[in-house]
Design a protein around this motif. Structure first.
Motif, PDB file in Angstrom:
ATOM      1  N   PHE A 199       0.842  -1.182   0.000  1.00 61.58           N
ATOM      2  CA  PHE A 199       0.000   0.000   0.000  1.00 61.58           C
ATOM      3  C   PHE A 199       0.880   1.236   0.000  1.00 61.58           C
ATOM      4  CE2 PHE A 199       0.962   0.469   4.443  1.00 61.58           C
ATOM      5  CZ  PHE A 199       0.617   1.756   4.788  1.00 61.58           C
ATOM      6  N   HIS A 200       0.353   2.347  -0.457  1.00 59.51           N
ATOM      7  CA  HIS A 200       1.108   3.596  -0.484  1.00 59.51           C
ATOM      8  C   HIS A 200       0.615   4.496   0.646  1.00 59.51           C
ATOM      9  CE1 HIS A 200       2.427   7.615  -1.685  1.00 59.51           C
ATOM     10  NE2 HIS A 200       3.447   6.971  -2.227  1.00 59.51           N
ATOM     11  N   CYS A 201       1.549   4.911   1.503  1.00 62.41           N
ATOM     12  CA  CYS A 201       1.224   5.852   2.583  1.00 62.41           C
ATOM     13  C   CYS A 201       1.555   7.248   2.083  1.00 62.41           C
ATOM     14  CB  CYS A 201       2.028   5.528   3.844  1.00 62.41           C
ATOM     15  SG  CYS A 201       1.709   6.672   5.204  1.00 62.41           S
ATOM     16  N   ASP A 202       0.530   8.079   1.925  1.00 68.12           N
ATOM     17  CA  ASP A 202       0.737   9.430   1.404  1.00 68.12           C
ATOM     18  C   ASP A 202       1.533  10.296   2.373  1.00 68.12           C
ATOM     19  OD1 ASP A 202      -0.619   8.941  -0.984  1.00 68.12           O
ATOM     20  OD2 ASP A 202      -2.568   9.392  -0.069  1.00 68.12           O
ATOM     21  N   THR A 203       1.349  10.096   3.665  1.00 62.63           N
ATOM     22  CA  THR A 203       2.065  10.907   4.652  1.00 62.63           C
ATOM     23  C   THR A 203       3.550  10.572   4.650  1.00 62.63           C
ATOM     24  OG1 THR A 203       0.101  10.991   6.050  1.00 62.63           O
ATOM     25  CG2 THR A 203       2.191  11.574   7.090  1.00 62.63           C
ATOM     26  N   CYS A 204       3.877   9.291   4.716  1.00 56.04           N
ATOM     27  CA  CYS A 204       5.277   8.863   4.733  1.00 56.04           C
ATOM     28  C   CYS A 204       5.928   9.029   3.367  1.00 56.04           C
ATOM     29  CB  CYS A 204       5.386   7.400   5.168  1.00 56.04           C
ATOM     30  SG  CYS A 204       4.830   7.104   6.867  1.00 56.04           S
ATOM     31  N   GLY A 205       5.115   8.998   2.325  1.00 55.03           N
ATOM     32  CA  GLY A 205       5.628   9.188   0.973  1.00 55.03           C
ATOM     33  C   GLY A 205       6.278   7.951   0.399  1.00 55.03           C
ATOM     34  N   CYS A 206       5.722   6.772   0.726  1.00 50.18           N
ATOM     35  CA  CYS A 206       6.352   5.542   0.248  1.00 50.18           C
ATOM     36  C   CYS A 206       5.350   4.402   0.206  1.00 50.18           C
ATOM     37  CB  CYS A 206       7.505   5.166   1.171  1.00 50.18           C
ATOM     38  SG  CYS A 206       8.518   3.842   0.511  1.00 50.18           S
ATOM     39  N   CYS A 207       5.708   3.382  -0.561  1.00 46.92           N
ATOM     40  CA  CYS A 207       4.939   2.153  -0.573  1.00 46.92           C
ATOM     41  C   CYS A 207       5.501   1.218   0.492  1.00 46.92           C
ATOM     42  CB  CYS A 207       5.018   1.483  -1.940  1.00 46.92           C
ATOM     43  SG  CYS A 207       4.206   2.441  -3.230  1.00 46.92           S
ATOM     44  N   TYR A 208       4.624   0.678   1.310  1.00 43.03           N
ATOM     45  CA  TYR A 208       5.004  -0.229   2.383  1.00 43.03           C
ATOM     46  C   TYR A 208       4.269  -1.551   2.217  1.00 43.03           C
ATOM     47  CZ  TYR A 208       6.967   3.683   5.103  1.00 43.03           C
ATOM     48  OH  TYR A 208       7.712   4.734   5.541  1.00 43.03           O
ATOM     49  N   VAL A 232       1.705  -4.432   3.034  1.00 42.50           N
ATOM     50  CA  VAL A 232       0.319  -4.322   3.509  1.00 42.50           C
ATOM     51  C   VAL A 232       0.218  -4.598   5.013  1.00 42.50           C
ATOM     52  CG1 VAL A 232      -0.777  -4.791   1.295  1.00 42.50           C
ATOM     53  CG2 VAL A 232      -0.171  -6.691   2.786  1.00 42.50           C
ATOM     54  N   GLU A 233       1.215  -5.294   5.583  1.00 44.13           N
ATOM     55  CA  GLU A 233       1.219  -5.550   7.029  1.00 44.13           C
ATOM     56  C   GLU A 233       1.306  -4.254   7.840  1.00 44.13           C
ATOM     57  OE1 GLU A 233       4.669  -7.958   7.141  1.00 44.13           O
ATOM     58  OE2 GLU A 233       3.649  -9.720   6.349  1.00 44.13           O
ATOM     59  N   LEU A 234       1.856  -3.197   7.231  1.00 40.30           N
ATOM     60  CA  LEU A 234       2.008  -1.922   7.933  1.00 40.30           C
ATOM     61  C   LEU A 234       0.802  -0.996   7.771  1.00 40.30           C
ATOM     62  CD1 LEU A 234       5.761  -1.066   7.279  1.00 40.30           C
ATOM     63  CD2 LEU A 234       4.705  -1.920   9.370  1.00 40.30           C
ATOM     64  N   LYS A 235      -0.145  -1.370   6.919  1.00 50.76           N
ATOM     65  CA  LYS A 235      -1.327  -0.526   6.735  1.00 50.76           C
ATOM     66  C   LYS A 235      -2.082  -0.429   8.056  1.00 50.76           C
ATOM     67  CE  LYS A 235      -5.084   0.456   3.620  1.00 50.76           C
ATOM     68  NZ  LYS A 235      -5.729   0.104   2.361  1.00 50.76           N
ATOM     69  N   ASN A 236      -2.327   0.789   8.507  1.00 54.95           N
ATOM     70  CA  ASN A 236      -2.983   1.072   9.791  1.00 54.95           C
ATOM     71  C   ASN A 236      -2.193   0.482  10.968  1.00 54.95           C
ATOM     72  OD1 ASN A 236      -5.161   2.343   8.448  1.00 54.95           O
ATOM     73  ND2 ASN A 236      -6.093   0.347   8.084  1.00 54.95           N
ATOM     74  N   ASN A 237      -0.905   0.215  10.761  1.00 52.97           N
ATOM     75  CA  ASN A 237      -0.107  -0.409  11.812  1.00 52.97           C
ATOM     76  C   ASN A 237       1.297   0.201  11.878  1.00 52.97           C
ATOM     77  OD1 ASN A 237       0.412  -2.204  13.883  1.00 52.97           O
ATOM     78  ND2 ASN A 237       1.134  -3.808  12.513  1.00 52.97           N
TER      79      ASN A 237
END
Length: 139
Positions: free
Chosen positions: A1-10, A12-17
Motif C-alpha cells: 500500500f502507499h502511505c501518502d504521509t510517509c511518501g512511500c509504498c510499504y 500491507v502488514e504496515l497498513k494502519n499499523n
C-alpha cells in the motif's frame, strides 16, 4: 500500500499499523546517510515512525544495550524485560544515605512524560505507570 504521509509504498502488514512521519522515506538513513527513497537496500519502519536500512538497524541493535532511534531516542524494541531486570537491580541496591531521599526531574524518551522521581545511580524510571521505561534523561 502507499502511505501518502510517509511518501512511500510499504508492505500491507504496515497498513494502519505504523506511526506516520511526514516524508520519512525521503530522508537519509540516520546510520549510513544513504538516501532511503533511492536506495535498493531493504528498509525498516521503527516504532517511532522513522526509517532506516534493515542492515543498519541490525548493526545498531547488535551494538547497543537498549537500542534507541538515532533521531528521536525512542526505544526501538519492547524493553519490558530489561526494565524489569533494572527494577530488581535497583531494589537490591540501596542508595547511600546522603542520596536516599533526593529526587530529580526527568523526561521519558519513550512516552514523553515529565516528572520527579527518586534519584538512583543505576537508572531513572519513567513515572508514567503505563510506560515504566528507563529510557529517560534528566532535565
Amino acid at each position: 500500500f502507499h502511505c501518502d504521509t510517509c511518501g512511500c509504498c510499504y508492505s500491507v502488514e504496515l497498513k494502519n499499523n505504523h506511526k506516520c512521519v511526514q516524508d520519512s522515506m525521503k530522508q537519509n538513513c540516520p546510520i549510513c546517510q544513504e538516501n532511503l527513497f533511492n536506495s535498493t537496500l531493504e528498509c525498516r519502519v521503527l516504532r517511532c515512525g522513522h526509517t532506516m536500512h534493515r542492515d543498519c538497524l541490525k548493526s545498531l541493535m547488535d551494538q547497543a544495550r537498549w537500542p534507541t532511534c538515532p533521531l528521536c531516542n525512542v526505544s526501538i524494541m519492547d524493553s519490558a524485560i530489561t526494565w524489569q531486570q533494572l527494577d530488581h537491580e535497583i531494589a537490591a541496591t540501596p542508595m547511600p544515605e546522603e542520596y536516599k531521599h533526593q529526587k530529580v526531574m526527568l523526561l521519558c524518551n519513550d512516552c514523553h512524560t515529565r516528572g520527579e522521581v527518586p534519584l538512583h545511580f543505576l537508572g531513572l524510571k519513567c513515572p508514567n505507570q503505563d510506560c515504566g521505561s528507563y529510557n529517560t534523561r534528566r532535565v
